[in-house]
Design a protein around this motif. Structure first.
Motif, PDB file in Angstrom:
ATOM      1  N   UNK B  84      50.282  32.924  37.616  1.00 25.54           N
ATOM      2  CA  UNK B  84      50.830  32.007  37.232  1.00 25.54           C
ATOM      3  C   UNK B  84      50.755  31.815  35.573  1.00 25.54           C
ATOM      4  N   UNK B 108      59.127  24.778  38.215  1.00 23.45           N
ATOM      5  CA  UNK B 108      58.301  24.896  39.191  1.00 23.45           C
ATOM      6  C   UNK B 108      56.665  25.713  38.841  1.00 23.45           C
ATOM      7  N   UNK B 109      56.880  26.938  38.138  1.00 23.30           N
ATOM      8  CA  UNK B 109      55.864  27.653  37.883  1.00 23.30           C
ATOM      9  C   UNK B 109      54.682  26.703  36.963  1.00 23.30           C
ATOM     10  N   UNK B 111      54.210  23.546  37.441  1.00 20.24           N
ATOM     11  CA  UNK B 111      53.570  22.727  38.491  1.00 20.24           C
ATOM     12  C   UNK B 111      52.133  22.991  38.639  1.00 20.24           C
ATOM     13  N   UNK B 112      51.751  24.448  38.575  1.00 22.61           N
ATOM     14  CA  UNK B 112      50.664  24.879  39.016  1.00 22.61           C
ATOM     15  C   UNK B 112      49.885  25.176  37.817  1.00 22.61           C
ATOM     16  N   UNK B 121      56.565  20.270  30.467  1.00 18.28           N
ATOM     17  CA  UNK B 121      57.126  20.972  31.680  1.00 18.28           C
ATOM     18  C   UNK B 121      58.671  20.855  31.674  1.00 18.28           C
ATOM     19  N   UNK B 157      63.112  30.788  35.167  1.00 17.13           N
ATOM     20  CA  UNK B 157      61.821  30.581  35.949  1.00 17.13           C
ATOM     21  C   UNK B 157      60.757  31.438  35.467  1.00 17.13           C
TER      22      UNK B 157
END
Lengths: 403, 239
Positions: B84, B108-109, B111-112, B121, B157
């Protein structure tokens, strides 16, 4: 990953396949609406029953002549009379009170107002036995009973119908049939049950009712009160023996009176109710199980369909617990939404039934709703667990290559 | 400190009762700012190497140090966390989420990553999309984008978490020649900005755009040479 994001993700995934989501929820919807209907029905019937019976007293026995069908007509085998009262007073050993009841009806007139009322003739103990309180004025006493006094105590419905100009009913004389009767008390309000208005009642000395209205020398039934509820069953046997002997029946003949124990009747009714509740519980349980299996199945399908997505998420840093949470959230949201629809549907059906059946009171059962939400969460967690674990256990290398 | 340091790396698989040595004593390092292509035919071990470099797999023996951290001893959660924070993947088939906008795909990445707020974000995802020239396509879903554009989203991404290593796996494999060169021009841009890139490919004309070529055969490194890259932008103009 933040809870809100997970929730958004789950909702989006579920909305992507609306039809499939709805069909999956059907089992839960049916199950939860059964739970709601069952619990609402159960609790309101139980409360109605226990209210009704507590107002009648649970330590009372009523004795009345048995009815028998004979050539298309109903005929009473015996009419309860003074001789029965005397025999019971003499023979029953554990009894506090024995009192006759006569029931009739008659038009009531006051000024220009009239009302057709139910008239109960009883002793001076009549209200106490039936757990009815006098709100204003007084109840008649034993002297009134002895002297055939033309006095009455009226319920609130009767008072409202007769005294429309705000007069004080106490002391007024109403015409009851052809008999002028003086109102000496007004009864306390009691809630309607099964559509029955307990306030539509006139209570008079039974002696007056028998002499002026029915013209009979017999009663409709005799109330027998035990101080100790434990004596009820014993007393019932005593009554049967006394009636058997004093009515001159041979030992082979069955007794010609019905001996009704209130607590027993209540027990029978609550037994029937618990069977109904049991059947509905089984239906609810089965549909929740089937619904849960449906959720499990669809979650497995979802996990398989989204294998590459899961692979990608793991590759870019999702932990096992993130994936687990994502799919568990989805299954819980699925079952909770189904539960919510089930609650609305169940309440709708129940409200409809309550609107159509006057006797059925509508009551929002908060406990049932809370239990439904708890059950749905449990179903979602339980049946979503294995699919979510399969998703979390996927090897990202394999999952990314999945076609 | 090197971005990647690999020493005596072995990766064995057991198939039935036979041991397959997918990687057999591989050692090399990649310095920050390098643009390395890893070449080899299928079965050469390049996919296995890619999986290990990407922290999706751990070696049977030997050591792998990524940005100073020892990867071979990490558990699943630590591996997820290092992927991540330190790695940006670009796949051959883009692997964008369907029916999801470009912006959401790029977010998306993050989010973690617990330390990134929702606002940050979105800002970082927008910045990454600007970097790949897709600022006007942020709200388009994957289905509304061409293959080249989808791969640009995927590259955005890979950039959004500011990784120490961008790992591309046959990233031009699904694209026509012109679009491939456009994507390579983008990678060369990123390289010029100082990004470290490892590019797995079996196509020599794609490897020609990189500054170093590592060639694998049967689990061994058979060649590791510097390369004078040709300019993808010029090649495009010549087409």
């Amino acid at each position: 990953m933040i809870i809100l994001d997970t929730l958004k993700l789950a909702l989006r995934a579920l909305l992507r396949n609306r039809m499939r989501t709805f069909l999956t929820m059907l089992g839960i919807i049916i199950g939860i609406s059964s739970v709601i209907i069952m619990m609402s029905l159960g609790s309101s019937l139980t409360s109605v029953m226990s209210d009704t019976f507590s107002s009648m007293g649970t330590n009372s026995i009523s004795v009345s002549g048995k009815w028998e069908r004979e050539g298309g007509y109903w005929r009473q085998l015996h009419e309860m009379d003074v001789a029965d009262i005397n025999a019971l007073r003499e023979g029953c050993s554990r009894v506090a009170l024995i009192t006759p009841v006569v029931v009739t009806s008659s038009p009531l007139v006051f000024g220009n107002n009239s009302h057709s009322g139910r008239i109960e003739g009883g002793s001076e103990e009549h209200l106490r036995i039936n757990n009815i309180a006098v709100e204003r004025g007084t109840m008649f006493d034993s002297a009134d009973v002895m002297s055939f006094a033309k006095v009455c105590v009226i319920g609130q419905t009767v008072a409202e119908h007769l005294f429309t100009d705000g007069e004080d009913p106490i002391g007024q004389t109403v015409r009851c049939g052809n008999v002028p009767v003086t109102v000496i008390g007004v009864l306390q309000h009691r809630e309607k049950k099964f559509g029955y208005d307990f306030d539509d009642l006139v209570v008079m000395p039974y002696t007056t009712v028998m002499k002026r209205f029915t013209g009979n020398d017999y009663f409709d039934y005799i109330n027998i009160i035990c101080n100790n509820p434990a004596d009820i069953d014993y007393t019932a046997i005593e009554i049967e023996q006394i009636m058997h002997i004093t009515h001159g029946l041979t030992p082979e003949e069955p007794v010609d009176v019905s001996i009704d124990i209130q607590s027993e009747t209540m027990e029978q009714l609550s037994n029937i109710l618990s069977i109904v509740v049991l059947v509905l519980s089984i239906i609810a349980g089965i549909s929740l199980l089937v619904g849960g299996i449906g959720i499990m199945n669809i979650m497995y399908v979802t996990v398989t369909e989204r294998t590459r997505e899961i692979g990608l998420r793991k590759a870019i840093g999702a932990r096992r617990s993130n994936i687990m949470l994502q799919f568990l959230t989805e299954s819980v949201v699925l079952s909770l939404t189904g539960g919510l629809l089930g609650i609305l549907f169940g309440l709708g059906i129940y409200a409809l039934a309550a609107a159509l059946i006057e006797q059925l009171p509508f009551a929002l059962n908060v406990g049932a709703i809370l239990i439904s939400f708890a059950v749905c969460t449990a179903v979602g967690l339980f049946f979503g667990w294995y699919p979510a674990r399969r998703a979390a256990d996927l090897d990202p290398i394999q999952a990314l290559r999945y076609e | 400190m090197n971005t990647i340091e690999i020493q005596h790396l072995q990766r064995h698989f057991t198939v039935g009762d036979e041991t397959v040595r997918a990687l057999d004593d591989v050692s090399f390092s990649i310095a920050p700012g390098e643009f390395v292509s890893i070449m080899g035919t299928s079965g050469s071990g390049k996919s296995t190497l890619l999986n290990i470099l990407g922290c999706l797999d751990t070696p049977t023996s030997g050591s792998y140090r990524l940005d100073g951290e020892d990867v071979q001893t990490m558990d699943d959660n630590q591996l997820a966390s290092i992927r991540n924070r330190k790695i940006g993947f670009v796949f051959q088939s883009y692997n964008l989420l369907p029916r999801t906008t470009a912006l959401e795909n790029v977010e998306l990445p993050l989010f973690y990553n617990r330390h990134v707020s929702p606002r940050e974000r979105t800002e970082r995802a927008k910045e990454a999309l600007r970097l790949v020239g897709l600022e006007s396509r942020m709200q388009h879903t994957s289905a509304q984008l061409s293959g080249g554009q989808q791969q640009r989203v995927a590259i955005a991404r890979a950039l959004v978490n500011d990784p120490v290593l961008i790992l591309a796996d046959e990233a031009t494999g699904n694209l026509d020649t012109r679009t491939s060169y456009e994507i390579m021009a983008l990678f060369q841009d990123l390289h010029a900005q100082g990004k470290t890139i490892a590019f797995v490919t079996h196509e020599p004309d794609i490897a020609a755009f990189t500054t170093r070529i590592i060639r694998l055969r049967d689990g061994h490194i058979v060649e590791d040479v510097p390369n004078t890259p040709i300019s993808a932008t010029q090649t495009l103009q010549a087409l």
